[in-house]
Motif scaffolding. Sequence first.
Motif, mmCIF file in Angstrom:
data_model
loop_
_atom_site.group_PDB
_atom_site.id
_atom_site.type_symbol
_atom_site.label_atom_id
_atom_site.label_comp_id
_atom_site.label_asym_id
_atom_site.label_seq_id
_atom_site.Cartn_x
_atom_site.Cartn_y
_atom_site.Cartn_z
ATOM 1 N N UNK A 147 -3.591 0.627 0.047
ATOM 2 C CA UNK A 147 -2.641 0.967 1.105
ATOM 3 C C UNK A 147 -1.674 -0.171 1.442
ATOM 4 N N UNK A 148 -1.862 -1.351 0.856
ATOM 5 C CA UNK A 148 -1.049 -2.519 1.218
ATOM 6 C C UNK A 148 0.455 -2.286 1.037
ATOM 7 N N UNK A 149 0.860 -1.534 0.033
ATOM 8 C CA UNK A 149 2.281 -1.332 -0.243
ATOM 9 C C UNK A 149 2.917 -0.274 0.665
ATOM 10 N N UNK A 150 2.116 0.414 1.472
ATOM 11 C CA UNK A 150 2.642 1.481 2.326
ATOM 12 C C UNK A 150 3.131 0.925 3.654
ATOM 13 N N UNK A 151 4.149 1.564 4.197
ATOM 14 C CA UNK A 151 4.663 1.225 5.519
ATOM 15 C C UNK A 151 3.701 1.811 6.551
ATOM 16 N N UNK B 105 8.326 21.272 -2.893
ATOM 17 C CA UNK B 105 7.681 22.527 -2.512
ATOM 18 C C UNK B 105 8.236 23.055 -1.189
ATOM 19 N N UNK B 106 8.499 22.145 -0.234
ATOM 20 C CA UNK B 106 9.066 22.555 1.052
ATOM 21 C C UNK B 106 10.446 23.166 0.867
ATOM 22 N N UNK C 244 5.206 10.379 1.390
ATOM 23 C CA UNK C 244 5.757 10.165 2.732
ATOM 24 C C UNK C 244 6.004 11.526 3.373
ATOM 25 N N UNK C 245 5.361 11.805 4.497
ATOM 26 C CA UNK C 245 5.504 13.120 5.126
ATOM 27 C C UNK C 245 6.834 13.281 5.849
ATOM 28 N N UNK D 83 0.719 11.839 3.122
ATOM 29 C CA UNK D 83 -0.289 12.706 2.539
ATOM 30 C C UNK D 83 -0.829 11.975 1.321
ATOM 31 N N UNK D 84 -2.116 12.072 1.090
ATOM 32 C CA UNK D 84 -2.712 11.516 -0.120
ATOM 33 C C UNK D 84 -2.825 12.665 -1.110
ATOM 34 N N UNK D 85 -2.197 12.504 -2.268
ATOM 35 C CA UNK D 85 -2.164 13.546 -3.287
ATOM 36 C C UNK D 85 -3.055 13.112 -4.443
ATOM 37 N N UNK D 86 -4.035 13.940 -4.774
ATOM 38 C CA UNK D 86 -4.935 13.671 -5.879
ATOM 39 C C UNK D 86 -4.505 14.524 -7.072
ATOM 40 N N UNK D 87 -4.231 13.865 -8.194
ATOM 41 C CA UNK D 87 -3.784 14.553 -9.406
ATOM 42 C C UNK D 87 -4.831 14.387 -10.501
#
Length: 68
Positions: free
Chosen positions: A26-30, A61-62, A54-55, A36-40
């Motif tokens: 998570x260090x690189x996130x603001x 999709x939206x 980033x929500x 949202x955490x997306x698992x692929x």
Amino acid sequence: MSSVEFKRKLYKRGSSFETTIPMPLLFALDKEKKYNVVFLFDSEANKWYIQFEDTSKKSIEDEVKKNA
């Protein structure tokens, strides 16, 4: 190449399971934004990947749902 390994417990919560995301991921996130955490899953490589979405940004999709 050096590798890093993280282990996390799975916790039962109702009829599903949960786990935590390791802080080093998570260090690189603001921290002021929400994500949202997306698992692929790549079935050919049999590997999981994690993306942080980033929500505050509209996803493709939206936009598709909005224009349908």
